[in-house]
Design a protein around this motif. Structure first.
Motif, PDB file in Angstrom:
ATOM      1  N   ILE A  16       5.224  10.126  -4.227  1.00 53.79           N
ATOM      2  CA  ILE A  16       4.540   8.872  -3.911  1.00 53.79           C
ATOM      3  C   ILE A  16       4.316   8.803  -2.403  1.00 53.79           C
ATOM      4  O   ILE A  16       5.260   8.971  -1.623  1.00 53.79           O
ATOM      5  CB  ILE A  16       5.351   7.643  -4.366  1.00 53.79           C
ATOM      6  CG1 ILE A  16       5.614   7.710  -5.877  1.00 53.79           C
ATOM      7  CG2 ILE A  16       4.606   6.357  -4.016  1.00 53.79           C
ATOM      8  CD1 ILE A  16       6.489   6.580  -6.389  1.00 53.79           C
ATOM      9  N   ILE A  17       3.063   8.570  -2.010  1.00 54.18           N
ATOM     10  CA  ILE A  17       2.736   8.456  -0.590  1.00 54.18           C
ATOM     11  C   ILE A  17       1.890   7.204  -0.360  1.00 54.18           C
ATOM     12  O   ILE A  17       1.340   6.638  -1.301  1.00 54.18           O
ATOM     13  CB  ILE A  17       1.988   9.693  -0.058  1.00 54.18           C
ATOM     14  CG1 ILE A  17       0.643   9.870  -0.790  1.00 54.18           C
ATOM     15  CG2 ILE A  17       2.851  10.937  -0.190  1.00 54.18           C
ATOM     16  CD1 ILE A  17      -0.232  10.968  -0.198  1.00 54.18           C
ATOM     17  N   ALA A  18       1.786   6.799   0.902  1.00 52.60           N
ATOM     18  CA  ALA A  18       0.937   5.667   1.288  1.00 52.60           C
ATOM     19  C   ALA A  18       0.033   6.143   2.423  1.00 52.60           C
ATOM     20  O   ALA A  18       0.362   5.989   3.591  1.00 52.60           O
ATOM     21  CB  ALA A  18       1.777   4.476   1.728  1.00 52.60           C
ATOM     22  N   PRO A  19      -1.122   6.754   2.080  1.00 53.20           N
ATOM     23  CA  PRO A  19      -1.998   7.299   3.123  1.00 53.20           C
ATOM     24  C   PRO A  19      -2.855   6.255   3.820  1.00 53.20           C
ATOM     25  O   PRO A  19      -3.612   6.591   4.731  1.00 53.20           O
ATOM     26  CB  PRO A  19      -2.877   8.284   2.352  1.00 53.20           C
ATOM     27  CG  PRO A  19      -2.880   7.786   0.957  1.00 53.20           C
ATOM     28  CD  PRO A  19      -1.593   7.072   0.734  1.00 53.20           C
ATOM     29  N   ALA A  20      -2.710   4.991   3.417  1.00 53.00           N
ATOM     30  CA  ALA A  20      -3.497   3.921   4.036  1.00 53.00           C
ATOM     31  C   ALA A  20      -2.564   2.843   4.588  1.00 53.00           C
ATOM     32  O   ALA A  20      -1.891   3.054   5.591  1.00 53.00           O
ATOM     33  CB  ALA A  20      -4.484   3.351   3.013  1.00 53.00           C
ATOM     34  N   SER A  21      -2.485   1.699   3.901  1.00 52.47           N
ATOM     35  CA  SER A  21      -1.674   0.574   4.377  1.00 52.47           C
ATOM     36  C   SER A  21      -0.295   0.553   3.732  1.00 52.47           C
ATOM     37  O   SER A  21      -0.059   1.250   2.736  1.00 52.47           O
ATOM     38  CB  SER A  21      -2.408  -0.742   4.082  1.00 52.47           C
ATOM     39  OG  SER A  21      -3.600  -0.826   4.829  1.00 52.47           O
ATOM     40  N   PRO A  22       0.641  -0.248   4.272  1.00 49.95           N
ATOM     41  CA  PRO A  22       1.997  -0.302   3.716  1.00 49.95           C
ATOM     42  C   PRO A  22       2.017  -0.947   2.336  1.00 49.95           C
ATOM     43  O   PRO A  22       1.328  -1.948   2.105  1.00 49.95           O
ATOM     44  CB  PRO A  22       2.773  -1.166   4.725  1.00 49.95           C
ATOM     45  CG  PRO A  22       1.920  -1.220   5.945  1.00 49.95           C
ATOM     46  CD  PRO A  22       0.511  -1.076   5.494  1.00 49.95           C
ATOM     47  N   PRO A  23       2.811  -0.423   1.413  1.00 55.30           N
ATOM     48  CA  PRO A  23       2.887  -1.002   0.075  1.00 55.30           C
ATOM     49  C   PRO A  23       3.830  -2.192   0.004  1.00 55.30           C
ATOM     50  O   PRO A  23       4.724  -2.340   0.843  1.00 55.30           O
ATOM     51  CB  PRO A  23       3.433   0.157  -0.767  1.00 55.30           C
ATOM     52  CG  PRO A  23       4.283   0.930   0.200  1.00 55.30           C
ATOM     53  CD  PRO A  23       3.588   0.827   1.525  1.00 55.30           C
ATOM     54  N   ASN A  24       3.637  -3.016  -0.993  1.00 58.38           N
ATOM     55  CA  ASN A  24       4.597  -4.066  -1.329  1.00 58.38           C
ATOM     56  C   ASN A  24       5.799  -3.367  -1.962  1.00 58.38           C
ATOM     57  O   ASN A  24       5.701  -2.781  -3.036  1.00 58.38           O
ATOM     58  CB  ASN A  24       3.957  -5.054  -2.312  1.00 58.38           C
ATOM     59  CG  ASN A  24       4.910  -6.144  -2.773  1.00 58.38           C
ATOM     60  OD1 ASN A  24       5.950  -5.873  -3.365  1.00 58.38           O
ATOM     61  ND2 ASN A  24       4.542  -7.380  -2.524  1.00 58.38           N
TER      62      ASN A  24
END
Length: 307
Positions: A16-24
């Motif tokens: 699991i990655i977040a290549p854009a904005s921070p996740p909830n």
């Protein structure tokens, strides 16, 4: 030739990655339970997944590092994006696409991830998946069961057949068309124009969707795609969900008028009303797979995206 990633099996590890904005993070934790308990998968988090840097989930080199590492990690069989937001285009030119081409695997997301889908297709021909994201959709307390069901296509090769069993469909231009399915978020597709990662629609079925854009903004973006030849080049056009794209002024067109103007101007077989995008349910589809669009049958059929 398109590259189909290997299917998942129970017990496999997904990254699991977040290549854009921070996740909830609360939603993300619920989505991890879905992956582990309902799908029988193991989960590996990107090293920088929980970072925050302005409106980004970490600095560009940190998000890039997570992307590279997940493709390089032999234990990771699929890469799922936690959320969209903003930022994927910032890392596109720094990605080592040879890493992706040499380590093809399932890559899943939508919205801002559209830029990565388009870039990866152009540089590697890897089939990727336009589908609901973990923290944004699957991790919500009222997550839609139909959206969850479409993760099954990652475990067993299966055609996706979209008919009016999922939503009412409206024929904009009659006809039949087939070709590789490409596209995604309209704002991001427009932002690829003039770059190395410009969307290629020649002989392809073009999917468009968006969120929170007034009709005048959709008009501007569709006009740009039209003038760039992207609508005329397409074999057919699939209009997904345009969520909350309502006018905020008195003198305006409604969204349907804008969409019909450009789609009918292009004159390619086109159907609108697909629950693909920022919507519930959100039907996941493999981008790059061969698809068939028929106004007679009012259906879209997409070949399996895995092997």
């Amino acid at each position: 030739m398109p590259i189909k990633p290997q299917r998942l099996q129970k017990g496999d590890t997904v990254g699991i990655i977040a290549p854009a904005s921070p996740p909830n993070l609360e939603n993300l934790q619920r989505s991890i339970r879905f992956l582990e308990i309902e799908l029988g998968l193991k989960v590996k988090l990107g090293r920088h997944l929980k970072r925050e840097y302005g409106y980004l989930a970490g600095k560009d080199d940190e998000r890039l590092e997570d992307l590279h590492n997940m493709f390089l990690d032999k234990d990771v069989k699929a890469i799922l994006c936690a959320c969209g937001g903003y930022g994927t285009a910032r890392i596109a030119s720094a990605i080592n696409y040879e890493i992706i081409k040499s380590n093809p695997k399932i890559f899943w997301g939508y919205s801002d991830i559209t830029f990565l889908h388009t870039a990866i297709h152009k540089q590697t021909e890897l089939i990727t998946f336009h589908g609901p994201m973990l923290a944004t959709d699957i991790g919500k307390e009222d997550a839609d069961p139909i959206s969850k069901q479409f993760f099954k296509q990652l475990f067993e090769p299966q055609e996706i057949t979209y008919t009016e069993q999922f939503s009412p469909l409206e024929v904009l231009v009659e006809g039949e068309a087939n070709g590789p399915l490409v596209g995604g978020n309209l704002s991001l597709l427009t932002s690829t124009l003039g770059t190395l990662y410009e969307i290629d629609t020649r002989g392809k079925l073009l999917l468009i969707e968006d969120i929170n854009e007034e009709p005048r903004s959709v008009d501007r973006m569709l006009n740009q795609l039209y003038m760039a030849g992207k609508l005329n080049d397409a074999a057919g056009i699939i209009v997904g969900d345009f969520h909350n794209c309502e006018p905020k002024r008195d003198k305006t067109f409604v969204l349907d008028e804008v969409i019909k103007h450009y789609i009918q101007f292009a004159g390619k077989p086109a159907i609108k009303g697909f629950k693909i995008g920022h919507c519930t349910p959100h039907i996941a589809v493999p981008l790059g797979s061969t698809a068939k669009l028929s106004s007679v049958k009012k259906q879209l059929i997409v070949e399996s995206g895995i092997q």
